[in-house]
Design an enzyme around this catalytic site. Structure first.
Site, PDB file in Angstrom:
ATOM      1  N   GLU A   1       0.852  -1.195   0.000  1.00 53.78           N
ATOM      2  CA  GLU A   1       0.000   0.000   0.000  1.00 53.78           C
ATOM      3  C   GLU A   1       0.885   1.241   0.000  1.00 53.78           C
ATOM      4  O   GLU A   1       1.773   1.362   0.836  1.00 53.78           O
ATOM      5  CB  GLU A   1      -0.921  -0.014   1.224  1.00 53.78           C
ATOM      6  CG  GLU A   1      -1.708   1.266   1.461  1.00 53.78           C
ATOM      7  CD  GLU A   1      -2.525   1.710   0.243  1.00 53.78           C
ATOM      8  OE1 GLU A   1      -3.271   0.888  -0.306  1.00 53.78           O
ATOM      9  OE2 GLU A   1      -2.378   2.882  -0.168  1.00 53.78           O
TER      10      GLU A   1
ATOM     11  N   HIS B   1     -25.032  -2.693  -2.391  1.00 53.64           N
ATOM     12  CA  HIS B   1     -26.070  -2.547  -3.405  1.00 53.64           C
ATOM     13  C   HIS B   1     -26.835  -3.848  -3.592  1.00 53.64           C
ATOM     14  O   HIS B   1     -26.316  -4.939  -3.352  1.00 53.64           O
ATOM     15  CB  HIS B   1     -25.435  -2.093  -4.729  1.00 53.64           C
ATOM     16  CG  HIS B   1     -24.964  -0.673  -4.674  1.00 53.64           C
ATOM     17  ND1 HIS B   1     -25.820   0.391  -4.681  1.00 53.64           N
ATOM     18  CD2 HIS B   1     -23.707  -0.153  -4.574  1.00 53.64           C
ATOM     19  CE1 HIS B   1     -25.120   1.513  -4.614  1.00 53.64           C
ATOM     20  NE2 HIS B   1     -23.839   1.207  -4.531  1.00 53.64           N
TER      21      HIS B   1
ATOM     22  N   VAL C   1       4.796   1.449  -5.151  1.00 47.83           N
ATOM     23  CA  VAL C   1       5.463   0.711  -6.246  1.00 47.83           C
ATOM     24  C   VAL C   1       5.797   1.683  -7.377  1.00 47.83           C
ATOM     25  O   VAL C   1       4.920   2.375  -7.891  1.00 47.83           O
ATOM     26  CB  VAL C   1       4.572  -0.428  -6.781  1.00 47.83           C
ATOM     27  CG1 VAL C   1       5.248  -1.109  -7.979  1.00 47.83           C
ATOM     28  CG2 VAL C   1       4.281  -1.438  -5.690  1.00 47.83           C
TER      29      VAL C   1
ATOM     30  N   LYS D   1     -25.407   6.925  -9.868  1.00 48.54           N
ATOM     31  CA  LYS D   1     -26.674   6.513  -9.275  1.00 48.54           C
ATOM     32  C   LYS D   1     -27.408   7.699  -8.672  1.00 48.54           C
ATOM     33  O   LYS D   1     -28.452   7.540  -8.076  1.00 48.54           O
ATOM     34  CB  LYS D   1     -26.418   5.417  -8.251  1.00 48.54           C
ATOM     35  CG  LYS D   1     -25.804   4.160  -8.894  1.00 48.54           C
ATOM     36  CD  LYS D   1     -25.608   3.039  -7.884  1.00 48.54           C
ATOM     37  CE  LYS D   1     -25.204   1.745  -8.569  1.00 48.54           C
ATOM     38  NZ  LYS D   1     -23.762   1.674  -8.878  1.00 48.54           N
TER      39      LYS D   1
ATOM     40  N   ILE E   1     -12.677  -0.512 -10.755  1.00 49.37           N
ATOM     41  CA  ILE E   1     -13.604  -0.970  -9.709  1.00 49.37           C
ATOM     42  C   ILE E   1     -14.245   0.248  -9.052  1.00 49.37           C
ATOM     43  O   ILE E   1     -13.837   0.710  -7.993  1.00 49.37           O
ATOM     44  CB  ILE E   1     -12.883  -1.851  -8.664  1.00 49.37           C
ATOM     45  CG1 ILE E   1     -11.993  -2.888  -9.352  1.00 49.37           C
ATOM     46  CG2 ILE E   1     -13.921  -2.514  -7.763  1.00 49.37           C
ATOM     47  CD1 ILE E   1     -12.715  -3.878 -10.238  1.00 49.37           C
TER      48      ILE E   1
ATOM     49  N   CYS F   1     -17.675  12.620  21.790  1.00 53.43           N
ATOM     50  CA  CYS F   1     -18.781  12.615  20.830  1.00 53.43           C
ATOM     51  C   CYS F   1     -19.163  11.199  20.428  1.00 53.43           C
ATOM     52  O   CYS F   1     -20.327  10.893  20.226  1.00 53.43           O
ATOM     53  CB  CYS F   1     -18.421  13.421  19.591  1.00 53.43           C
ATOM     54  SG  CYS F   1     -17.906  15.106  19.944  1.00 53.43           S
TER      55      CYS F   1
ATOM     56  N   CYS G   1     -10.431  15.868  21.400  1.00 52.70           N
ATOM     57  CA  CYS G   1      -9.667  14.634  21.644  1.00 52.70           C
ATOM     58  C   CYS G   1      -8.324  14.576  20.930  1.00 52.70           C
ATOM     59  O   CYS G   1      -7.510  13.716  21.248  1.00 52.70           O
ATOM     60  CB  CYS G   1     -10.503  13.401  21.317  1.00 52.70           C
ATOM     61  SG  CYS G   1     -10.970  13.259  19.584  1.00 52.70           S
TER      62      CYS G   1
END
Lengths: 123, 418, 490
Positions: free
Chosen positions: C35, C53, C176, C254, C340, C407, C445
């Site tokens: 990653e 979906h 990469v 959509k 994707i 919160c 925080c």
């Protein structure tokens, strides 16, 4: 010189000029305003507040203030001095941090009581 | 086993409001627990290391920590049970008492069965999300209060060149603090045509350092992939940013000082009614909320401009709690209180005919020489000439027994500025 | 070479890479997940709408529809195993005219053809019964009870955590930048100088899949980044719907939805704008207006007053409009997983299985691990617990008693857990625990989390970032302070 008076919420716009009879303040609605204008012109002063490093990790900084206003031109020197200090805990509110700081005549006092050291150092 | 404590009063929040209320309740001999999630009593005052607090209440100028310490010592002088690093997770009202459910690392879960509760949780800062500034989402965008905490208590400099959005007092104070630690403040950008903070802060925090205050300007975009790289600043004309006149100001830090919101999520769990005008609970003349035995004071009720007023209000609230605990039958809240012309809100929301009452008002306008008028329908009740009115300054009014005695029942009391 | 060779290297730890990694971690394979960002799910996946979906939006001939339907049906089992926030609340497409009803009817038959169960074409009354706060002008719609919602980053975190627990190696900050071949291995080199070797490679690089494909000398294609802006409304917002509300879809997207999140907040969005710059995840004032206008049309109680934050994400679209998942025809042993976009999240578990089969087809041998553990321990949180349950949790680990994020009711113990699992940026901790995700947006925080980070990792506060790179939070300590004289002389 022009100033906005900060003595009360009225915020009078003051004009201050040196004359042969001395400093003349205009635009004030009250004597306090006149005095403020005169002081700002002749000898502007500010209370300095800061946080001073401690040797304790739980409370790494202790808040301080000058016990009286210092000349505006001396504020930087006072701050520079305070940033170089390290104090040990405990400290008591009102206790002296340093006397006659940078020859200004003002002393620096702690503004918060902090408990004794728990060990460890500041970042 | 869960510890259950029966107690006269639980005060939630150990800031200026909570400490003052707890002190009064304890002084009267009632049992009181003061609960706070932080490690020390004092609340946000502890990070406000600048001076300018206490002129009304103490008659001298104090810093935030000094003001807080005075009260911390006072609550410790009375038998106030203090629960620090303790979070109230829920309030469940029952007839005659409420269950306050708390947790902490030290004590686990503690449940208080409290006859009364004082809500004193303070407020939170409006942030980038709430005001919806477009752009990327880099690091370096802080609320002014978070930056203040990081700098004054933790000892970290948030960045080296800042733009401050909003001219609220915390933002102004931070402009000076950043300058004092050697960072540059490129500009303070205010959407309104007038500053939101006090004049003394404009003078001593901006003018002293020649920091530009851009009135009627908006930040219309934040740039930067990883860390803030700049903001787009545009002047407003007729309330709309003028894109052609926009310019980019380079900075690595953005501070937001764009208002405070009373923090009432916990109050809502207790079923307390919230006023859309103040963002705080609707309260009667005794500062009691819509839930019996639950009171509110300080910034959780409405955002105050001076801590001195918070203290005053909280001390009165403490007194009302004591009366409630002693079963003193109060005068009925018979007169509704309404905000009229040029007033954003008045608190409390109800008062009682014949009972002296203190009111706080938040004006909507800037006026020199205005008149505050209190009316019941067309009948004048009280008026006062004001030399100076501005939204940044709350108006504090006392109406005595005599004035309040003249009120008619069941007709609203309207406050307005003319 | 920094490490001994791997069997499979997966490039990109978004939801696809994560799902593939977990699927493969059930087999006797050495798998590495690479990653480029500081944490997983930090690219396309973190700004996802979080919708499972139902399967009626795409024609049966598409790979999208096939994997969407398969993926949808896998979520109960995944939820049972991994415990990420998931609810099958159902989705409702709302039509406002006879014309729109025709489209809804088309979606209905498309869904039937795709094999979607329990689809229902509704009249106005039925729509109102399902969603009482919907715009009264609605004339009908399409109801699919099989649609659902999840927290997308939590899903990715859970997949990766499970893969790691079963032997997969995660390497973050691994960008990469070059690929070369050495005998039967691909050597993948990162900008940082690190490199790994693997026999098989999976290109799941999302927005950068085209660039990665080029590095392999494989197929040429272009990812068309399409930006979506989303707005998050506070818990308790009037507009919180019962179902995921869709308008009748537009050509490329959509439409602007009103989405109930599992955590009780409401999300409105996303926009769909093709952009040049893949990294440009900025929001804009004009889109905010447009989003709210559209969302208000669906649900009149949607209010800008409830906004707690906004963000933008990218869809890595291809010109074909379909997914491109295949073994490279040019480079043997490379599997392409590109284009994707929606319904990629829904399809991701099916993509994992599909890619496994593709790897098998090009010679990767798959032997099941005897001790594969599909389960993750449940994340403990105090929110919505009874006092008795809370007391037990705190008795077991007192750090649960220290609430850091007021919160979202997040305990110190959860922050520590996140850090120990490798989430060491503010955003990583936020996505893992929700600390800083609520109405104050970290105002209270942030400093507490930084202090816990410093304590747990032994690093300095000035080293921590929002999300890696140059995104440091605080720049210097007060020791570096020197007053700055800028004022005009008195």
């Amino acid at each position: 010189m022009e100033y906005v008076c900060i003595v009360c919420p009225n915020g009078c716009r003051l004009t201050v000029e040196p004359t042969q009879e001395g400093v003349v303040v205009k635009g004030h609605k009250c004597p306090k305003g006149e005095a403020y204008g005169r002081d700002e012109f002749i000898d502007p002063r500010r209370v300095v507040t800061a946080a001073v490093r401690t040797s304790d990790a739980s409370y790494p900084f202790a808040p301080v203030k000058s016990d009286r206003p210092v000349a505006k031109k001396d504020v930087d020197a006072v701050l520079r001095h305070l940033y170089r200090l390290t104090v040990d805990l405990p400290v008591r509110r009102g206790a002296m941090c340093c006397t006659d700081c940078c020859g200004t005549g003002a002393s620096i006092v702690f503004t918060r009581t902090l408990p004794p050291s728990s060990g460890g150092g500041a970042p | 086993m869960i510890a259950v404590k029966k107690i006269d009063s639980v005060v939630i929040g150990a800031g200026a409001a909570g400490m003052a209320a707890a002190e009064v309740i304890a002084q009267a001999g009632c049992s009181v627990a003061l609960v706070d999630r932080e490690e020390q009593t004092g609340g946000i005052l502890l990070q406000c290391i600048h001076n300018g607090f206490g002129l009304h209440h103490f008659g001298r100028e104090l810093t935030g920590p000094e003001y807080a310490d005075e009260f911390s010592e006072r609550v410790r002088a009375f038998p106030v049970e203090i629960f620090l690093e303790t979070t109230v997770v829920n309030i469940v009202p029952h007839p005659g008492f409420s269950r306050v459910i708390t947790c902490s690392a030290l004590h686990g879960v503690t449940v208080f069965e409290a006859t009364t509760i004082v809500l004193a949780m303070g407020c939170r800062e409006r942030n980038r999300g709430t005001i919806g500034i477009p752009g990327t989402r880099p690091s370096g965008v802080f609320t002014a209060g978070l930056a203040q905490r990081l700098l004054n208590i933790e000892g970290y400099i948030p960045g080296r060149r800042a733009v401050i959005i909003g001219s609220g007092d915390i933002g102004l104070i931070m402009a000076r603090r950043l300058t004092w630690v050697g960072s540059e403040v490129a500009a303070v950008v205010e959407i309104l045509p007038h500053p939101s903070g006090l004049t003394r802060n404009i003078v001593q925090c901006l003018q002293d350092f020649s920091i530009p205050l851009l009135l009627s300007h908006a930040v219309t975009q934040i740039y930067g992939k990883d860390r803030v790289e700049g903001v787009e600043v545009a002047p407003l004309e007729n309330g709309v940013p003028v894109a052609e006149k926009a310019r980019i100001v380079a900075c690595d830090t953005v501070l937001l000082s764009v208002g405070l919101i009373p923090e009432n999520e916990l109050s809502c769990t207790a079923g307390v009614t919230i006023s859309p005008n103040t963002g705080g609970p609707v309260v009667d003349h005794r500062l009691q909320t819509s839930a019996a035995g639950i009171f509110a004071c300080g910034n959780v009720l409405h955002v105050h401009d001076l801590v001195d007023f918070v203290t005053e209000e909280a001390q009165r609230c403490g007194g009302h709690v004591v009366d409630y605990l002693r079963n003193k039958i109060p005068a009925a809240a018979s007169v509704a209180v309404e905000a009229g012309a040029n007033i954003k809100y008045v608190t409390p929301n109800q008062c009682a005919a014949g009972t002296a009452q203190h009111f706080y008002l938040r004006p909507l306008v800037i006026r020199e020489k205005a008149k505050l008028a209190v009316m019941q329908g067309q009948t004048p009740v009280f008026s006062r000439n004001l030399s100076h009115v501005r939204p940044a300054e709350m108006i504090s009014i006392d109406l005595d027994n005599k004035i309040m005695g003249g009120l008619e029942l069941d007709r609203p009391l309207t406050f307005s500025i003319r | 070479m920094n490490q001994s060779p791997f069997d499979v290297a997966i490039i990109g730890a978004g939801v696809c890479g994560a799902a593939i990694a977990r699927t493969l971690s059930a087999y006797r394979l050495r798998v590495v997940l690479l990653e480029k960002e500081a944490d997983v799910a930090f690219g396309v996946s973190k700004a996802n709408s979080g919708i499972i979906h139902a399967g009626f939006h795409h024609p049966a001939t598409s790979l999208k529809a096939k994997l969407e339907i398969q993926g949808n049906l896998m979520f109960e089992k995944l939820y049972y195993e991994l415990g990420f926030p998931f609810k099958r609340v159902g989705v409702l497409v709302v039509a406002f005219s006879e014309e729109e009803m025709k489209t809804a009817a088309h979606l209905f038959s498309q869904g039937e053809e795709n094999g979607v169960a329990d689809l229902e074409l509704c009249g106005a009354e039925r729509v109102r019964a399902l969603e009482p706060k919907v715009n009264r002008d609605a004339v009908g719609g399409l109801y699919a009870p099989g649609g659902g919602i999840i927290e997308p980053y939590r899903f990715v975190f859970a997949l990766v955590e499970c893969a790691i627990a079963n032997g997969c190696v995660l390497s973050t900050g691994f960008d990469v930048s070059a690929v070369r071949r050495q005998r039967e291995y691909f050597i993948l080199a990162a900008r940082s100088g690190r490199s790994v070797a693997a026999r098989y490679a999976v290109n799941a690089a999302g927005l950068h899949a085209d660039a990665v494909s080029a590095m392999f000398g494989a197929e040429q294609f272009t990812i068309i980044p399409r930006k979506g802006e989303e707005y998050l409304l506070d818990r308790g917002a009037e507009a919180f719907p019962n179902h995921v509300l869709f308008p009748v879809p537009a050509k490329k997207s959509k439409g602007i939805l009103v989405i109930p999140t599992v955590e009780g907040t409401t999300m409105v969005g996303p926009t769909a704008v093709e952009v040049e710059d893949r990294e440009d995840v900025s929001t804009s004032a004009s889109n905010l207006k447009a989003v709210f206008a559209h969302a208000k049309h669906l649900m009149p109680s949607v209010s800008r007053r409830d906004i707690i934050t906004s963000f933008a994400g990218m869809r890595p679209a291809l010109a074909t409009g379909d997914f491109y998942i295949a073994v490279s025809k040019k480079v043997p042993r490379l599997v392409q997983v590109a284009g994707i976009q929606s319904p990629g999240l829904t399809a991701s578990p099916a993509i994992g299985e599909y890619v496994k089969e593709l790897l098998k087809s090009c010679g990767c041998s798959l032997t099941e691990k005897p001790h594969f553990n599909p389960m993750l321990p449940k994340i403990t949180t105090l929110r919505d617990c009874s006092p008795e349950a809370m007391e037990q949790i705190i008795a077991h680990n007192p750090q649960y008693g220290n609430i850091i994020c007021r919160c979202e009711t997040v305990s110190e113990a959860q922050i520590v857990e996140a850090i120990r699992k490798g989430h060491v940026t503010l955003d990583g901790i936020k996505f893992y625990t929700r600390a800083g995700m609520g109405r104050c947006q970290g105002g209270f925080c942030t400093y507490k989390i930084l202090k816990i980070l410093a304590r747990e990792t032994g690093k300095k506060m000035t080293e921590f970032t929002k999300r890696g790179g140059e995104s440091v939070i605080v720049k210097e300590t007060l020791s570096a302070a020197l007053p700055r004289t800028r004022g005009a002389p008195p």
